[in-house]
Design a protein around this motif. Structure first.
Motif, mmCIF file in Angstrom:
data_model
loop_
_atom_site.group_PDB
_atom_site.id
_atom_site.type_symbol
_atom_site.label_atom_id
_atom_site.label_comp_id
_atom_site.label_asym_id
_atom_site.label_seq_id
_atom_site.Cartn_x
_atom_site.Cartn_y
_atom_site.Cartn_z
ATOM 1 N N LEU A 188 46.976 49.784 33.629
ATOM 2 C CA LEU A 188 47.342 48.469 33.647
ATOM 3 C C LEU A 188 48.481 47.790 34.476
ATOM 4 O O LEU A 188 47.993 46.808 34.194
ATOM 5 C CB LEU A 188 48.233 49.003 32.012
ATOM 6 N N LEU A 189 48.848 48.831 34.602
ATOM 7 C CA LEU A 189 50.102 48.253 36.102
ATOM 8 C C LEU A 189 48.971 47.652 36.765
ATOM 9 O O LEU A 189 49.458 46.252 37.690
ATOM 10 C CB LEU A 189 50.673 49.489 36.413
ATOM 11 N N ALA A 190 47.866 48.548 37.544
ATOM 12 C CA ALA A 190 47.517 47.910 38.719
ATOM 13 C C ALA A 190 46.736 46.398 38.173
ATOM 14 O O ALA A 190 46.585 45.036 38.981
ATOM 15 C CB ALA A 190 46.202 48.999 39.046
ATOM 16 N N SER A 191 46.132 45.849 37.330
ATOM 17 C CA SER A 191 45.266 45.208 36.753
ATOM 18 C C SER A 191 46.513 44.365 36.294
ATOM 19 O O SER A 191 46.169 42.846 36.762
ATOM 20 C CB SER A 191 44.690 45.424 35.694
ATOM 21 N N LEU A 192 47.594 44.098 35.412
ATOM 22 C CA LEU A 192 48.460 43.439 35.402
ATOM 23 C C LEU A 192 49.209 42.322 36.595
ATOM 24 O O LEU A 192 49.209 41.525 37.317
ATOM 25 C CB LEU A 192 49.731 44.048 34.683
ATOM 26 N N GLY A 193 49.526 44.021 37.993
ATOM 27 C CA GLY A 193 49.989 43.355 39.315
ATOM 28 C C GLY A 193 48.925 42.228 39.681
ATOM 29 O O GLY A 193 49.128 41.185 40.384
ATOM 30 N N ALA A 194 47.842 43.073 40.260
ATOM 31 C CA ALA A 194 45.875 42.188 40.563
ATOM 32 C C ALA A 194 46.394 40.908 40.220
ATOM 33 O O ALA A 194 46.514 39.478 40.729
ATOM 34 C CB ALA A 194 44.905 42.660 40.839
ATOM 35 N N ILE A 195 45.870 40.177 38.733
ATOM 36 C CA ILE A 195 45.939 39.376 37.971
ATOM 37 C C ILE A 195 47.629 38.655 38.825
ATOM 38 O O ILE A 195 47.095 37.406 39.454
ATOM 39 C CB ILE A 195 45.803 39.551 36.995
ATOM 40 N N THR A 196 48.348 38.676 38.337
ATOM 41 C CA THR A 196 49.504 38.329 38.246
ATOM 42 C C THR A 196 49.533 38.108 40.111
ATOM 43 O O THR A 196 49.313 36.527 40.328
ATOM 44 C CB THR A 196 50.877 38.277 37.395
ATOM 45 N N CYS A 197 49.861 38.849 40.650
ATOM 46 C CA CYS A 197 50.159 38.125 42.283
ATOM 47 C C CYS A 197 48.821 37.577 43.223
ATOM 48 O O CYS A 197 49.203 36.647 43.563
ATOM 49 C CB CYS A 197 49.929 39.967 43.282
ATOM 50 N N LEU A 285 32.878 52.631 46.626
ATOM 51 C CA LEU A 285 32.284 51.320 45.580
ATOM 52 C C LEU A 285 32.847 50.117 45.856
ATOM 53 O O LEU A 285 34.121 50.007 46.316
ATOM 54 C CB LEU A 285 33.718 52.155 44.588
ATOM 55 N N SER A 286 32.691 48.943 45.005
ATOM 56 C CA SER A 286 33.356 47.378 45.600
ATOM 57 C C SER A 286 33.603 47.197 44.751
ATOM 58 O O SER A 286 33.101 46.975 44.024
ATOM 59 C CB SER A 286 31.091 47.167 45.201
ATOM 60 N N VAL A 287 35.316 47.010 45.229
ATOM 61 C CA VAL A 287 35.781 46.548 44.571
ATOM 62 C C VAL A 287 36.395 44.812 45.673
ATOM 63 O O VAL A 287 37.702 45.288 45.670
ATOM 64 C CB VAL A 287 36.901 47.450 44.748
ATOM 65 N N PRO A 288 35.790 44.168 45.654
ATOM 66 C CA PRO A 288 36.372 42.726 45.929
ATOM 67 C C PRO A 288 37.946 41.467 45.376
ATOM 68 O O PRO A 288 38.258 41.165 46.419
ATOM 69 C CB PRO A 288 35.035 41.939 45.876
ATOM 70 N N LEU A 289 38.070 42.407 44.040
ATOM 71 C CA LEU A 289 39.252 40.996 43.589
ATOM 72 C C LEU A 289 40.182 42.502 43.765
ATOM 73 O O LEU A 289 41.325 41.407 44.306
ATOM 74 C CB LEU A 289 38.882 41.093 42.164
ATOM 75 N N LEU A 290 39.986 43.778 44.239
ATOM 76 C CA LEU A 290 40.678 44.678 44.349
ATOM 77 C C LEU A 290 41.586 44.434 45.529
ATOM 78 O O LEU A 290 42.506 44.441 46.461
ATOM 79 C CB LEU A 290 41.031 45.651 44.385
ATOM 80 N N ARG A 291 40.801 43.912 46.296
ATOM 81 C CA ARG A 291 40.213 44.153 48.762
ATOM 82 C C ARG A 291 41.129 42.576 49.102
ATOM 83 O O ARG A 291 41.965 43.167 49.779
ATOM 84 C CB ARG A 291 39.014 44.352 48.873
ATOM 85 N N ALA A 292 40.711 41.776 47.768
ATOM 86 C CA ALA A 292 41.517 40.776 47.887
ATOM 87 C C ALA A 292 42.956 39.899 47.761
ATOM 88 O O ALA A 292 43.778 39.756 48.502
ATOM 89 C CB ALA A 292 40.881 39.178 47.049
ATOM 90 N N THR A 293 43.835 41.374 46.634
ATOM 91 C CA THR A 293 44.426 40.933 46.048
ATOM 92 C C THR A 293 45.840 42.381 47.419
ATOM 93 O O THR A 293 46.373 42.034 47.747
ATOM 94 C CB THR A 293 44.521 42.094 44.958
ATOM 95 N N SER A 294 44.912 43.151 47.657
ATOM 96 C CA SER A 294 45.394 43.926 48.853
ATOM 97 C C SER A 294 45.746 43.056 50.415
ATOM 98 O O SER A 294 46.954 42.928 50.994
ATOM 99 C CB SER A 294 45.124 44.544 49.273
ATOM 100 N N VAL A 295 44.734 42.342 50.537
ATOM 101 C CA VAL A 295 44.629 40.958 51.720
ATOM 102 C C VAL A 295 45.723 40.255 51.084
ATOM 103 O O VAL A 295 47.213 40.278 52.368
ATOM 104 C CB VAL A 295 43.745 40.530 51.662
ATOM 105 N N ASN A 296 45.719 39.799 50.305
ATOM 106 C CA ASN A 296 46.804 38.891 49.660
ATOM 107 C C ASN A 296 48.200 39.459 49.946
ATOM 108 O O ASN A 296 49.294 38.911 50.444
ATOM 109 C CB ASN A 296 46.525 38.886 48.966
ATOM 110 N N LEU A 297 48.380 40.847 49.475
ATOM 111 C CA LEU A 297 50.057 41.710 49.371
ATOM 112 C C LEU A 297 50.092 41.831 50.605
ATOM 113 O O LEU A 297 51.264 41.618 50.740
ATOM 114 C CB LEU A 297 49.459 42.016 49.159
ATOM 115 N N SER A 298 49.163 42.143 51.963
ATOM 116 C CA SER A 298 49.466 42.253 53.047
ATOM 117 C C SER A 298 49.735 41.449 54.211
ATOM 118 O O SER A 298 50.670 41.358 54.653
ATOM 119 C CB SER A 298 48.746 42.352 54.093
ATOM 120 N N VAL A 299 49.363 40.416 53.743
ATOM 121 C CA VAL A 299 49.950 38.946 53.922
ATOM 122 C C VAL A 299 51.154 38.733 54.107
ATOM 123 O O VAL A 299 52.203 38.283 54.801
ATOM 124 C CB VAL A 299 48.872 38.018 54.033
#
Length: 307
Positions: A188-197, A285-299
């Motif tokens: 729940l937390l990771a999904s909510l965080g990725a969606i909103t962030c 595993l292919s997780v393009p949306l989580l990878r995009a979120t990770s890059v976004n938050l790293s920036v």
């Protein structure tokens, strides 16, 4: 049972404060500035039903002289490493360490440092923050704490801890399957965080945007796939509840990470999102949306560090 609460922010302050007000023997381990404020002004908790005040017992690093029965770790997940040495003198042969941190990596860190027998599982559900005066603000009536032995046993010590938490002003529950519940909170937390962030908006704003519903469902699918790959057993009922919660067009829900991000604070990017990306990488595993979120938050974090 003597309890040491590590951290007196929105989470540790709320649950520790409630326990202290209920007559439990609670001491807060906090750093200099927060310790000074609590000593001089006390602790205030603003709840939907009114204001609570107490004068908490406080210790700082280097002031602990003997072990505690229970250590409740309630700092942000990224701060865990910085408190390990400070809390070490509080750990005795029969001490229970109960972290209520986000993600799962902290279990590995704590068991490596203090031993597997000392650590139990725990999680909490609460929407809270600190206001500009350092007061703890409970944003909704939700205030739940769940805990259990990592092996799922109904041990004497966990039963004793359950008695400590009951009737303390919040909903407390002993779980015989705490690891599964921690996986589900991470889902729940990771999904909510990725969606909103990633989308910089609340759940309703994302769900109402063209393609928003499909985006949210795809994020949930990625998180679920990663967790299943490392042992989570999918529960369809919980999954459908999560999808429903995170695709409501009327919802104003956001994640704590999103709220921290919007206020320019440090965020739990590595613990909530980064660890999932790492697990996915190791498992192919292919997780393009989580990878995009990770890059976004790293920036975001790099820009914040350079301010």
């Amino acid at each position: 049972m003597r309890m040491l609460v590590v951290g007196a922010g929105a989470t540790g302050g709320y649950f520790g404060g409630r326990l202290a007000l209920a007559g439990r023997d609670v001491t807060f381990l906090v750093r200099g500035k927060r310790a000074a404020a609590l000593r001089s002004e006390g602790m205030e908790i603003i709840t939907p039903s009114g204001l609570l005040k107490l004068q908490p017992q406080i210790v700082e690093a280097g002031e602990i002289t003997r072990p505690y029965d229970v250590i409740l770790i309630a700092v942000k997940a990224f701060a865990l490493g910085s408190v390990l040495e400070a809390l070490a003198p509080a750990v005795g042969e029969n001490t229970l360490i109960m972290p209520i941190l986000n993600g799962m990596k902290h279990l590995e860190v704590l068991t490596e440092r203090f031993g597997k027998n000392v650590v139990i599982g725990g999680l909490c559900k609460i929407a809270g923050t600190l206001d500009e005066r350092g007061r703890i603000v409970q944003l909704s009536p939700l205030h739940e704490m769940t805990y259990g032995e990592l092996d799922g046993s109904a041990s004497e010590r966990i039963t004793r801890l359950d008695r400590l938490f009951q009737n303390a002003g919040f909903n407390a529950r002993l779980s015989l399957n705490i690891i599964s519940e921690m996986w589900e909170k991470w889902l729940l937390l990771a999904s909510l965080g990725a969606i909103t962030c990633l989308m910089r908006g609340n759940i309703g704003q994302v769900a109402s945007a063209p393609g928003g519903d499909e985006f949210a469902r795809a994020v949930i699918d990625e998180v679920l796939a990663v967790l299943v790959s490392v042992g989570y057993i999918r529960r369809e009922e919980y999954l459908q509840q999560t999808i429903g919660l995170l695709t409501q067009k009327e919802s104003v829900q956001t994640s704590s990470m999103y709220r921290d991000l919007m206020q320019g604070y440090e965020i739990e990017a590595d613990q909530v999102i980064g660890d999932l990306v790492s697990i996915a990488g190791r498992g192919g595993l292919s997780v393009p949306l989580l990878r995009a979120t990770s890059v976004n938050l790293s920036v975001y974090r790099a820009a914040r560090d350079n301010i």
